[in-house]
Design a protein around this motif. Structure first.
Motif, PDB file in Angstrom:
ATOM      1  N   VAL A  12       0.827  -1.204   0.000  1.00  0.00           N
ATOM      2  CA  VAL A  12       0.000   0.000   0.000  1.00  0.00           C
ATOM      3  C   VAL A  12       0.868   1.264   0.000  1.00  0.00           C
ATOM      4  O   VAL A  12       1.974   1.278   0.511  1.00  0.00           O
ATOM      5  CB  VAL A  12      -0.952   0.065   1.226  1.00  0.00           C
ATOM      6  N   GLU A  15      -1.784   6.742  -1.075  1.00  0.00           N
ATOM      7  CA  GLU A  15      -2.900   7.029  -1.974  1.00  0.00           C
ATOM      8  C   GLU A  15      -3.776   5.819  -2.269  1.00  0.00           C
ATOM      9  O   GLU A  15      -4.977   5.944  -2.364  1.00  0.00           O
ATOM     10  CB  GLU A  15      -2.391   7.640  -3.287  1.00  0.00           C
ATOM     11  N   PHE A  70       8.483   1.251   4.400  1.00  0.00           N
ATOM     12  CA  PHE A  70       8.733   0.246   5.424  1.00  0.00           C
ATOM     13  C   PHE A  70       8.201  -1.105   4.991  1.00  0.00           C
ATOM     14  O   PHE A  70       7.270  -1.186   4.204  1.00  0.00           O
ATOM     15  CB  PHE A  70       8.046   0.641   6.734  1.00  0.00           C
ATOM     16  N   LEU A  81       4.742  -0.775   3.174  1.00  0.00           N
ATOM     17  CA  LEU A  81       4.225   0.588   3.196  1.00  0.00           C
ATOM     18  C   LEU A  81       5.206   1.441   2.405  1.00  0.00           C
ATOM     19  O   LEU A  81       6.231   1.849   2.927  1.00  0.00           O
ATOM     20  CB  LEU A  81       4.138   1.103   4.634  1.00  0.00           C
TER      21      LEU A  81
ATOM     22  N   GLN B  41      -9.534   5.093   0.762  1.00  0.00           N
ATOM     23  CA  GLN B  41      -8.352   4.489   0.138  1.00  0.00           C
ATOM     24  C   GLN B  41      -7.076   4.760   0.924  1.00  0.00           C
ATOM     25  O   GLN B  41      -6.140   3.975   0.888  1.00  0.00           O
ATOM     26  CB  GLN B  41      -8.179   5.014  -1.282  1.00  0.00           C
ATOM     27  N   PRO B  44      -5.905   2.159   4.743  1.00  0.00           N
ATOM     28  CA  PRO B  44      -5.014   1.030   5.058  1.00  0.00           C
ATOM     29  C   PRO B  44      -3.595   1.493   5.396  1.00  0.00           C
ATOM     30  O   PRO B  44      -3.028   1.067   6.396  1.00  0.00           O
ATOM     31  CB  PRO B  44      -5.010   0.200   3.773  1.00  0.00           C
ATOM     32  N   TYR B  45      -3.068   2.393   4.578  1.00  0.00           N
ATOM     33  CA  TYR B  45      -1.714   2.893   4.806  1.00  0.00           C
ATOM     34  C   TYR B  45      -1.626   3.617   6.139  1.00  0.00           C
ATOM     35  O   TYR B  45      -0.738   3.358   6.954  1.00  0.00           O
ATOM     36  CB  TYR B  45      -1.331   3.830   3.661  1.00  0.00           C
ATOM     37  N   GLN B  48      -1.770   1.311   9.119  1.00  0.00           N
ATOM     38  CA  GLN B  48      -0.530   0.546   9.298  1.00  0.00           C
ATOM     39  C   GLN B  48       0.569   1.414   9.898  1.00  0.00           C
ATOM     40  O   GLN B  48       1.302   0.976  10.780  1.00  0.00           O
ATOM     41  CB  GLN B  48      -0.049  -0.020   7.958  1.00  0.00           C
ATOM     42  N   ILE B  49       0.679   2.636   9.373  1.00  0.00           N
ATOM     43  CA  ILE B  49       1.712   3.539   9.888  1.00  0.00           C
ATOM     44  C   ILE B  49       1.454   3.809  11.378  1.00  0.00           C
ATOM     45  O   ILE B  49       2.365   3.816  12.201  1.00  0.00           O
ATOM     46  CB  ILE B  49       1.712   4.869   9.098  1.00  0.00           C
ATOM     47  N   LEU B  52       2.446   0.763  13.375  1.00  0.00           N
ATOM     48  CA  LEU B  52       3.898   0.650  13.472  1.00  0.00           C
ATOM     49  C   LEU B  52       4.450   1.651  14.478  1.00  0.00           C
ATOM     50  O   LEU B  52       5.309   1.302  15.296  1.00  0.00           O
ATOM     51  CB  LEU B  52       4.539   0.948  12.110  1.00  0.00           C
ATOM     52  N   ARG B  55       3.760   0.469  17.877  1.00  0.00           N
ATOM     53  CA  ARG B  55       4.580  -0.673  18.287  1.00  0.00           C
ATOM     54  C   ARG B  55       6.000  -0.243  18.621  1.00  0.00           C
ATOM     55  O   ARG B  55       6.563  -0.628  19.635  1.00  0.00           O
ATOM     56  CB  ARG B  55       4.594  -1.733  17.189  1.00  0.00           C
ATOM     57  N   PRO B 156      -5.413  16.184  -3.251  1.00  0.00           N
ATOM     58  CA  PRO B 156      -4.018  16.456  -2.938  1.00  0.00           C
ATOM     59  C   PRO B 156      -3.227  15.147  -2.886  1.00  0.00           C
ATOM     60  O   PRO B 156      -3.774  14.106  -2.533  1.00  0.00           O
ATOM     61  CB  PRO B 156      -4.086  17.087  -1.545  1.00  0.00           C
ATOM     62  N   ALA B 157      -1.976  15.200  -3.288  1.00  0.00           N
ATOM     63  CA  ALA B 157      -1.123  14.019  -3.209  1.00  0.00           C
ATOM     64  C   ALA B 157      -0.468  13.995  -1.840  1.00  0.00           C
ATOM     65  O   ALA B 157      -0.480  14.983  -1.112  1.00  0.00           O
ATOM     66  CB  ALA B 157      -0.069  14.066  -4.301  1.00  0.00           C
ATOM     67  N   MET B 158       0.101  12.846  -1.529  1.00  0.00           N
ATOM     68  CA  MET B 158       0.834  12.716  -0.273  1.00  0.00           C
ATOM     69  C   MET B 158       1.944  13.767  -0.209  1.00  0.00           C
ATOM     70  O   MET B 158       2.252  14.291   0.852  1.00  0.00           O
ATOM     71  CB  MET B 158       1.421  11.309  -0.203  1.00  0.00           C
ATOM     72  N   ASP B 159       2.512  14.091  -1.371  1.00  0.00           N
ATOM     73  CA  ASP B 159       3.600  15.078  -1.413  1.00  0.00           C
ATOM     74  C   ASP B 159       3.170  16.428  -0.849  1.00  0.00           C
ATOM     75  O   ASP B 159       3.955  17.118  -0.208  1.00  0.00           O
ATOM     76  CB  ASP B 159       4.078  15.288  -2.858  1.00  0.00           C
ATOM     77  N   ALA B 233      12.893   7.310  10.889  1.00  0.00           N
ATOM     78  CA  ALA B 233      12.277   7.431   9.565  1.00  0.00           C
ATOM     79  C   ALA B 233      10.753   7.452   9.662  1.00  0.00           C
ATOM     80  O   ALA B 233      10.068   8.060   8.852  1.00  0.00           O
ATOM     81  CB  ALA B 233      12.724   6.273   8.675  1.00  0.00           C
ATOM     82  N   LEU B 234      10.267   6.752  10.667  1.00  0.00           N
ATOM     83  CA  LEU B 234       8.817   6.571  10.772  1.00  0.00           C
ATOM     84  C   LEU B 234       8.095   7.808  11.310  1.00  0.00           C
ATOM     85  O   LEU B 234       7.021   8.166  10.835  1.00  0.00           O
ATOM     86  CB  LEU B 234       8.531   5.367  11.669  1.00  0.00           C
ATOM     87  N   ARG B 237       6.998  10.432   8.929  1.00  0.00           N
ATOM     88  CA  ARG B 237       5.974   9.840   8.078  1.00  0.00           C
ATOM     89  C   ARG B 237       4.623   9.849   8.800  1.00  0.00           C
ATOM     90  O   ARG B 237       3.577  10.059   8.198  1.00  0.00           O
ATOM     91  CB  ARG B 237       6.392   8.402   7.739  1.00  0.00           C
ATOM     92  N   TYR B 244      -2.133  14.418   5.994  1.00  0.00           N
ATOM     93  CA  TYR B 244      -2.760  13.960   4.760  1.00  0.00           C
ATOM     94  C   TYR B 244      -4.216  13.556   5.007  1.00  0.00           C
ATOM     95  O   TYR B 244      -5.121  13.953   4.286  1.00  0.00           O
ATOM     96  CB  TYR B 244      -1.970  12.778   4.202  1.00  0.00           C
TER      97      TYR B 244
END
Lengths: 142, 302
Positions: A12, A15, A70, A81, B41, B44-45, B48-49, B52, B55, B156-159, B233-234, B237, B244
């Motif tokens: 995923v 987007e 990740f 991800l 949409q 899910p991302y 998960q983020i 993570l 955790r 809008p994009a993630m960017d 790194a996480l 994000r 977002y």
């Protein structure tokens, strides 16, 4: 726990979802090197680099180009991800090729070190995308 | 009493307005549906983020290393300056939504200032405005504006979110602000959009819910390259994802509000047309009556 011979894979991005299904082997570009993941892999959490992500099932390959993000493996589930991801068959080869040439060109013109580093990264990405396309093509022929 | 012709013109113009608002209502409703899909949409991302982050935060808390302290994004500081990322619509015609969001942002700042003043401190407030309505509000009330992002469009994009997050994180790391709140309109349903505040920075990792299975197997994760790098790194994000999602929800809210307000406008216009028709008919009858009277009295005079 009975051993399983497949993994459940989800790919995923922020987007959308690119892949959701089973796989026998997942070959992923880790930040420290290529990661091959088979069923019954130990729990893993890894940073992703840029490169082709291969998902193999019944001799068929799904190749997705990913860059950054990740990867998590736990209980035979692989979750990717990705910061950006594209399916290899959806990459426009001509566009990727121009991107590479453009990067090479500007690499020659680049002055400062940070400029160079940025362009090199872009070039790296372009090359990896092309690689992903190439890989997908050769696999299909077989 | 206006003349018959004037009333007729009025009716025509109101009917035209009703047609326009009706069309806008339908456009808004289809855009709302699409923006809702986009929220779905991205889920899910984002989930998960979030998981993570939870955790790793739990792992960091239980570990004896001072990992958390090394990560600047987690560090609590005494608050001298408050930052607010204000997400608002770019366009109007969506009822009270923009002013609700702006008011909520102002309240958030006010509450925080009150709390700190009780401790004898006088914090400043800075805004990062996303969307024209919020920016105009910040400028109108003459408050400090760090950055503005306008015309982010419908998808809008993630960017885009990353860019906004970058400004916020930068201001935080430089010490320009010591705490950052995110204010946006949460989409509840078509008729309800609630302005919401969440703390963005320092990052407050979500609670980690240990699943039964996890507890049972007591899995030890392999971290590559290592926990510290991954967490580093996480976290940015995680901030990106929060912005977002807020952005997407805000767009859905905006269209929902627009749809409702355009529906109200259409209803009002139709009501007005009815009233005008009544006036028109009355005026017409009155005119006919006068004409008949004129004819009759003219005949009588002969």
């Amino acid at each position: 726990m009975a051993t399983r011979n497949t993994l459940h894979v989800e790919v995923v991005t922020a987007e959308h979802e690119l892949y959701n299904g089973e796989a026998e082997i997942v070959d992923a570009p880790g930040s420290e090197g290529q990661l091959g993941i088979l069923p019954e892999h130990a729990p893993l959490l890894a940073l992703l680099g840029a490169g082709p992500l291969e998902i193999k099932l019944h001799g068929e390959d799904e190749i997705i180009f990913v860059s950054g993000g990740f990867l998590e493996v736990s209980n035979n589930r692989v979750t990717v991800l990705a910061d950006t991801a594209e399916k290899a068959e959806e990459i426009d080869q001509a566009r990727a090729e121009t991107a590479r040439r453009r990067a090479e060109q500007s690499l020659q013109d680049a002055r400062t070190r940070s400029e160079r580093a940025e362009i090199e990264a872009a070039l790296q990405r372009a090359i990896f995308r092309l690689k992903a396309v190439e890989l997908a093509r050769t696999r299909r022929r077989r | 009493m206006p003349s018959l012709r004037e009333i007729r013109q009025r009716i025509r113009s109101v009917k035209n307005t009703a047609k326009i608002t009706k069309a806008m209502q339908m456009v808004a409703s289809s855009k709302m549906r699409r923006s809702q899909e986009r929220v779905e949409q991205s889920r899910p991302y984002a989930d998960q983020i979030r998981e993570l982050t939870a955790r790793l935060a739990a792992a960091a808390a239980s570990g004896n290393d001072d990992m958390a302290e090394d990560l600047a994004l987690l560090k609590q500081r005494p608050v001298r300056n408050i930052g607010i990322v204000l997400i608002s619509p770019d366009r109007g015609l969506c009822g009270a939504l923009p002013s609700n969001i702006n008011r909520h942002a102002a309240h958030t700042a006010q509450d925080e200032i009150h709390n700190l003043e009780a401790q004898g401190r006088h914090p400043g407030v800075s805004y990062i405005a996303v969307g024209k309505k919020g920016r105009d509000f910040v400028l109108r009330t003459e408050q400090n504006l760090i950055a503005e992002f306008t015309d982010y469009g419908d998808h809008p994009a993630m960017d885009d979110a990353t860019a906004m997050a970058h400004v916020a994180v930068d201001a935080f790391l430089k010490g320009e602000v010591d705490v950052v709140y995110l204010v946006y309109a949460k989409y509840v349903n078509t008729v309800t959009q609630t302005p919401t505040t969440v703390q963005l920075l320092p990052v407050q990792p979500p609670e980690h819910e240990e699943t039964a299975q996890e507890h049972e197997t007591n899995e030890e994760y392999i971290y590559e390259p290592n926990e510290q790098e991954l967490f580093k790194a996480l976290l940015p994000r995680y901030v990106d994802v929060q912005i977002y999602q807020a952005l997407l929800e805000n767009i859905a809210s905006q269209y929902a509000a627009q749809m409702i307000s355009m529906k109200n406008a259409t209803d009002n216009a139709n009501e007005l047309v009815q009233d005008l028709n009544l006036t028109y008919n009355k005026a017409r009858q009155a005119a006919i009556t006068t004409q008949i009277l004129e004819v009759v009295s003219g005949a009588a005079a002969l």
